[in-house]
Design a protein around this motif. Structure first.
Motif, PDB file in Angstrom:
ATOM      1  N   GLN A  41      92.515   7.400  54.394  1.00  0.00           N
ATOM      2  CA  GLN A  41      92.081   6.340  53.486  1.00  0.00           C
ATOM      3  C   GLN A  41      92.972   5.101  53.601  1.00  0.00           C
ATOM      4  O   GLN A  41      92.483   3.970  53.548  1.00  0.00           O
ATOM      5  CB  GLN A  41      92.083   6.851  52.045  1.00  0.00           C
ATOM      6  CG  GLN A  41      91.019   7.891  51.764  1.00  0.00           C
ATOM      7  CD  GLN A  41      89.614   7.373  52.057  1.00  0.00           C
ATOM      8  OE1 GLN A  41      89.297   6.226  51.781  1.00  0.00           O
ATOM      9  NE2 GLN A  41      88.780   8.229  52.621  1.00  0.00           N
ATOM     10  N   THR A  42      94.262   5.307  53.788  1.00  0.00           N
ATOM     11  CA  THR A  42      95.163   4.166  53.984  1.00  0.00           C
ATOM     12  C   THR A  42      94.815   3.423  55.262  1.00  0.00           C
ATOM     13  O   THR A  42      94.761   2.184  55.290  1.00  0.00           O
ATOM     14  CB  THR A  42      96.618   4.644  54.042  1.00  0.00           C
ATOM     15  OG1 THR A  42      96.937   5.357  52.841  1.00  0.00           O
ATOM     16  CG2 THR A  42      97.568   3.468  54.180  1.00  0.00           C
ATOM     17  N   ALA A  45      91.649   1.295  54.907  1.00  0.00           N
ATOM     18  CA  ALA A  45      91.894   0.036  54.200  1.00  0.00           C
ATOM     19  C   ALA A  45      92.567  -0.978  55.115  1.00  0.00           C
ATOM     20  O   ALA A  45      92.238  -2.168  55.100  1.00  0.00           O
ATOM     21  CB  ALA A  45      92.757   0.293  52.968  1.00  0.00           C
ATOM     22  N   ASN A 259      89.055  12.635  49.414  1.00  0.00           N
ATOM     23  CA  ASN A 259      89.125  11.328  50.066  1.00  0.00           C
ATOM     24  C   ASN A 259      88.790  10.167  49.133  1.00  0.00           C
ATOM     25  O   ASN A 259      89.531   9.185  49.084  1.00  0.00           O
ATOM     26  CB  ASN A 259      88.209  11.310  51.296  1.00  0.00           C
ATOM     27  CG  ASN A 259      88.839  11.969  52.504  1.00  0.00           C
ATOM     28  OD1 ASN A 259      89.661  11.375  53.194  1.00  0.00           O
ATOM     29  ND2 ASN A 259      88.468  13.206  52.757  1.00  0.00           N
ATOM     30  N   ALA A 263      91.233   6.922  47.792  1.00  0.00           N
ATOM     31  CA  ALA A 263      90.787   5.525  47.858  1.00  0.00           C
ATOM     32  C   ALA A 263      90.892   4.850  46.498  1.00  0.00           C
ATOM     33  O   ALA A 263      91.353   3.708  46.378  1.00  0.00           O
ATOM     34  CB  ALA A 263      89.356   5.464  48.375  1.00  0.00           C
TER      35      ALA A 263
END
Length: 304
Positions: A41-42, A45, A259, A263
């Motif tokens: 998720q990082t 982004a 997940n 986020a």
């Protein structure tokens, strides 16, 4: 030398599997799944910030090349001597790596993050439901799915193409879980993932050359795409492969519901986006389902 010796070892000889893993090993698998989802998720982004310059295709191309460049010198994959039953899951992962990433990014661009992530989760949720006959496991899978819907609160859309892309990403994610498990059973260590990454990079290299010729990248955009590749490809692929040797595929499929939680929390902590009541409710449902599934994963007696 270790990697060469590992390749020569007969596939399946003394290998750890979900059926033989003890509670401590399954606990390590659950920790790996948490790390994988947080990193993924990082990285997503980070990669999204490069879309205005190089687009989803550019980010995916860089991701594939970075994955191969990092894994190849570490694992030293050997393409020679692979059997047919090892090649077909490798080629399957090549297709899945590309389709899963590109279709999700394109769906996010069309219908937004909430609806795209919700639809994509149908893939692992289907794996979780189809792979278990226990009512409690099925209930946890449904509860996790409901939590994702509440958390992301998807709105109506008339973008049929965007919905189709998100469903394509869901199908690819479900296939990724099953193919990664199969490959982990047929090739030792990280050989399978490394071979798949090399073949994928070879397929994407001409695409990357043509794309960047038409869309000149900036240094900042390339740096963000590289960061995305490290966080969303290297860490999750390695962690997932190792985790699937320790936990059953249904448990893995249900646990992927964390997940959207990562986020939401990342947006709250890093982007100062306040969470609403329905988002906290969704987080609670997802965490509850994962706690129940995880406890069952610890307690389940390994098969003889």
């Amino acid at each position: 030398m270790d990697s060469v010796e590992t390749v020569r070892r007969p596939a399946g000889a003394g290998q750890l599997s979900a059926a033989t893993a003890n509670p401590r090993q399954r606990g390590g698998g659950i920790a790996l799944m948490l790390a994988s989802s947080a990193s993924n998720q990082t990285g997503a982004a980070v990669g999204a910030t490069a879309f205005p310059v190089i687009g989803p295709v550019g980010v995916v191309a860089v991701r594939q090349l970075v994955t191969a460049l990092v894994l190849t010198p570490i694992v030293r994959p050997r393409l020679r001597g692979l059997r047919a039953d090892q090649w077909w899951p490798i080629l399957g992962l090549v297709a899945v790596f590309s389709v899963m990433n590109l279709s999700l990014y394109a769906a996010i661009d069309r219908v937004g993050l909430g609806l795209a992530v919700t639809l994509e989760f149908l893939g692992p949720l289907t794996v979780a439901i189809a792979g278990s006959r226990r009512p409690l496991d099925l209930g946890c899978a449904v509860l996790a799915g409901a939590g994702v819907v509440v958390l992301t609160s998807p709105g109506p859309t008339t973008d049929v193409v965007g919905i189709g892309l998100a469903l394509l990403a869901a199908t690819a994610w479900g296939c990724y879980i099953l193919l990664n498990r199969t490959l982990g059973q047929r090739l030792p260590g990280l050989q399978g993932t490394a071979v798949a990454s090399v073949v994928t990079a070879g397929a994407w290299l001409p695409i990357a050359i043509g794309w960047f010729a038409a869309h000149p990248p900036t240094a900042a955009a390339l740096g963000l795409a590289i960061g995305c590749g490290l966080l969303s490809s290297i860490v999750p692929y390695v962690a997932d492969l190792v985790a699937l040797r320790r936990v059953p595929a249904p448990l893995f499929g249900t646990f992927t519901s964390v997940n959207p939680v990562w986020a939401a929390l990342a947006g709250w902590l890093l982007l100062h986006q306040a969470l609403e009541a329905h988002e906290w409710t969704g987080i609670g449902l997802i965490v509850l389902s994962n706690v129940v599934v995880s406890v069952r994963g610890f307690a389940r007696t390994p098969a003889p």
